[in-house]
Write a protein that holds these residues in place. Structure first.
Motif, PDB file in Angstrom:
ATOM      1  N   LEU A  31       6.492 -17.508  21.242  1.00 43.46           N
ATOM      2  CA  LEU A  31       6.364 -18.396  19.528  1.00 43.46           C
ATOM      3  C   LEU A  31       5.702 -16.631  18.872  1.00 43.46           C
ATOM      4  N   GLU A  32       6.661 -16.326  18.014  1.00 47.94           N
ATOM      5  CA  GLU A  32       5.744 -15.129  18.061  1.00 47.94           C
ATOM      6  C   GLU A  32       4.489 -14.988  16.690  1.00 47.94           C
ATOM      7  N   PHE A  33       3.727 -14.535  16.796  1.00 44.10           N
ATOM      8  CA  PHE A  33       2.548 -14.309  15.541  1.00 44.10           C
ATOM      9  C   PHE A  33       1.822 -13.261  14.866  1.00 44.10           C
ATOM     10  N   ILE A  34       1.738 -13.439  13.949  1.00 42.96           N
ATOM     11  CA  ILE A  34       0.823 -11.847  13.158  1.00 42.96           C
ATOM     12  C   ILE A  34      -0.037 -11.377  14.460  1.00 42.96           C
ATOM     13  N   ASP A  35      -0.501 -10.015  14.016  1.00 39.06           N
ATOM     14  CA  ASP A  35      -1.209  -9.364  14.741  1.00 39.06           C
ATOM     15  C   ASP A  35      -3.124  -9.949  15.020  1.00 39.06           C
ATOM     16  N   SER A  36      -3.427 -10.616  13.916  1.00 40.53           N
ATOM     17  CA  SER A  36      -4.040 -11.385  13.814  1.00 40.53           C
ATOM     18  C   SER A  36      -4.712 -11.746  14.671  1.00 40.53           C
ATOM     19  N   VAL A  37      -3.505 -12.540  15.217  1.00 38.71           N
ATOM     20  CA  VAL A  37      -3.438 -13.584  15.746  1.00 38.71           C
ATOM     21  C   VAL A  37      -3.820 -14.035  16.911  1.00 38.71           C
ATOM     22  N   ALA A  38      -5.590 -14.406  18.212  1.00 42.30           N
ATOM     23  CA  ALA A  38      -5.167 -13.137  19.324  1.00 42.30           C
ATOM     24  C   ALA A  38      -4.927 -14.953  20.163  1.00 42.30           C
ATOM     25  N   VAL A  39      -4.681 -16.311  20.311  1.00 42.84           N
ATOM     26  CA  VAL A  39      -5.001 -17.552  20.854  1.00 42.84           C
ATOM     27  C   VAL A  39      -4.110 -18.448  19.917  1.00 42.84           C
ATOM     28  N   CYS A  40      -2.734 -18.367  21.210  1.00 43.65           N
ATOM     29  CA  CYS A  40      -1.791 -19.792  20.093  1.00 43.65           C
ATOM     30  C   CYS A  40      -2.382 -20.924  19.846  1.00 43.65           C
ATOM     31  N   PRO A  41      -2.134 -21.097  18.435  1.00 44.15           N
ATOM     32  CA  PRO A  41      -3.033 -22.179  17.608  1.00 44.15           C
ATOM     33  C   PRO A  41      -2.469 -23.152  18.530  1.00 44.15           C
ATOM     34  N   ASP A  42      -0.451 -23.333  19.098  1.00 41.43           N
ATOM     35  CA  ASP A  42      -0.605 -24.737  19.643  1.00 41.43           C
ATOM     36  C   ASP A  42      -0.617 -24.723  21.044  1.00 41.43           C
ATOM     37  N   CYS A  43      -0.912 -23.872  21.612  1.00 46.21           N
ATOM     38  CA  CYS A  43      -0.837 -24.703  23.550  1.00 46.21           C
ATOM     39  C   CYS A  43      -2.777 -23.428  23.793  1.00 46.21           C
ATOM     40  N   GLY A  44      -2.998 -22.616  22.686  1.00 47.30           N
ATOM     41  CA  GLY A  44      -4.406 -22.249  22.969  1.00 47.30           C
ATOM     42  C   GLY A  44      -4.273 -21.142  24.294  1.00 47.30           C
ATOM     43  N   GLU A  45      -2.888 -21.078  24.450  1.00 47.76           N
ATOM     44  CA  GLU A  45      -3.052 -19.711  25.954  1.00 47.76           C
ATOM     45  C   GLU A  45      -3.177 -17.823  25.246  1.00 47.76           C
ATOM     46  N   LYS A  46      -3.681 -16.997  25.991  1.00 49.94           N
ATOM     47  CA  LYS A  46      -3.671 -16.121  24.845  1.00 49.94           C
ATOM     48  C   LYS A  46      -2.715 -15.336  24.640  1.00 49.94           C
ATOM     49  N   LEU A  47      -2.459 -14.684  23.529  1.00 47.20           N
ATOM     50  CA  LEU A  47      -0.981 -14.376  23.488  1.00 47.20           C
ATOM     51  C   LEU A  47      -1.357 -13.032  23.662  1.00 47.20           C
ATOM     52  N   VAL A  48       0.447 -12.048  23.984  1.00 47.72           N
ATOM     53  CA  VAL A  48       0.193 -10.591  24.981  1.00 47.72           C
ATOM     54  C   VAL A  48       1.038 -10.072  23.745  1.00 47.72           C
ATOM     55  N   SER A  49       0.838  -8.768  23.429  1.00 46.67           N
ATOM     56  CA  SER A  49       1.412  -7.719  23.192  1.00 46.67           C
ATOM     57  C   SER A  49       3.187  -8.026  23.365  1.00 46.67           C
ATOM     58  N   LYS A  50       4.812  -7.728  22.077  1.00 48.11           N
ATOM     59  CA  LYS A  50       5.490  -8.101  23.011  1.00 48.11           C
ATOM     60  C   LYS A  50       5.740  -6.998  24.019  1.00 48.11           C
ATOM     61  N   GLU A  51       5.370  -5.868  23.995  1.00 52.26           N
ATOM     62  CA  GLU A  51       5.605  -4.944  25.580  1.00 52.26           C
ATOM     63  C   GLU A  51       5.461  -5.620  26.240  1.00 52.26           C
ATOM     64  N   GLU A  52       4.996  -6.161  25.810  1.00 54.92           N
ATOM     65  CA  GLU A  52       3.764  -6.925  27.787  1.00 54.92           C
ATOM     66  C   GLU A  52       4.748  -8.653  28.110  1.00 54.92           C
ATOM     67  N   PHE A  53       5.176  -8.674  26.816  1.00 55.46           N
ATOM     68  CA  PHE A  53       5.605 -10.357  27.005  1.00 55.46           C
ATOM     69  C   PHE A  53       6.874  -9.877  27.836  1.00 55.46           C
ATOM     70  N   GLU A  54       7.522  -8.893  26.767  1.00 54.04           N
ATOM     71  CA  GLU A  54       9.347  -8.427  27.740  1.00 54.04           C
ATOM     72  C   GLU A  54       9.257  -7.773  29.189  1.00 54.04           C
ATOM     73  N   GLY A  55       7.940  -7.382  28.795  1.00 57.95           N
ATOM     74  CA  GLY A  55       7.653  -6.457  30.239  1.00 57.95           C
ATOM     75  C   GLY A  55       8.083  -7.705  31.558  1.00 57.95           C
ATOM     76  N   ASN A  56       7.040  -8.531  30.809  1.00 61.33           N
ATOM     77  CA  ASN A  56       7.193  -9.939  31.960  1.00 61.33           C
ATOM     78  C   ASN A  56       7.884 -10.773  31.900  1.00 61.33           C
ATOM     79  N   LEU A  57       9.268 -10.780  31.146  1.00 62.84           N
ATOM     80  CA  LEU A  57      10.061 -11.303  31.345  1.00 62.84           C
ATOM     81  C   LEU A  57      11.307 -11.226  31.959  1.00 62.84           C
ATOM     82  N   VAL A  58      10.768 -10.094  33.545  1.00 60.38           N
ATOM     83  CA  VAL A  58      12.028  -9.774  34.129  1.00 60.38           C
ATOM     84  C   VAL A  58      12.295 -11.236  35.185  1.00 60.38           C
ATOM     85  N   HIS A  59      12.905 -12.253  34.208  1.00 61.51           N
ATOM     86  CA  HIS A  59      13.634 -13.021  35.967  1.00 61.51           C
ATOM     87  C   HIS A  59      14.849 -13.409  36.311  1.00 61.51           C
ATOM     88  N   PRO A  60      14.182 -12.498  38.129  1.00 65.28           N
ATOM     89  CA  PRO A  60      15.351 -11.660  38.702  1.00 65.28           C
ATOM     90  C   PRO A  60      16.343 -12.960  38.523  1.00 65.28           C
TER      91      PRO A  60
END
Ligand SMILES: [Zn+2]
Length: 114
Positions: free
Chosen positions: A8-37
């Protein structure tokens, strides 16, 4: 900012996911990690970085996202030591990407024969 778990995408001021408590990452970082073989297919291997970049630019011109992976780490089972640079596209784009690559390569061959 994106939650890597919920995707899920959140505004920049949110640092931790309100749903699961996971630390949010930037979009670039997320897409970089999205490389599932399994989502990406190797369409070309080369030992020349400029060649990989050239194909990437051509694919981008056709609206196809591609990734260049320089596989130099020894943990990866290398198929032929020279072809260390891999060009990957998303599965759905495989056919179009191969067409473009073959087209470029066939033009290259014609030029070489002249
Ligand atoms: Zn979450």
């Amino acid at each position: 900012m994106i939650c890597p778990k919920c995707e899920l995408e959140f505004i920049d001021s949110v640092a931790v996911c309100p749903d699961c408590g996971e630390k949010l990452v930037s979009k670039e970082e997320f897409e970089g990690n999205l490389v599932h073989p399994s989502d990406w297919v190797v369409v070309y291997t080369t030992s020349e970085n400029y060649e990989a970049e050239m194909f990437k630019a051509n694919l981008l011109g056709a609206g196809i996202d591609s990734l260049i992976l320089g596989q130099k780490d020894r943990n990866y089972p290398a198929v032929g030591d020279l072809a260390v640079i891999k060009l990957l596209v998303k599965k759905d784009d495989t056919e179009n990407a191969l067409e473009i690559i073959n087209d470029i390569n066939s033009r290259k061959d014609i030029n070489n024969e002249e």
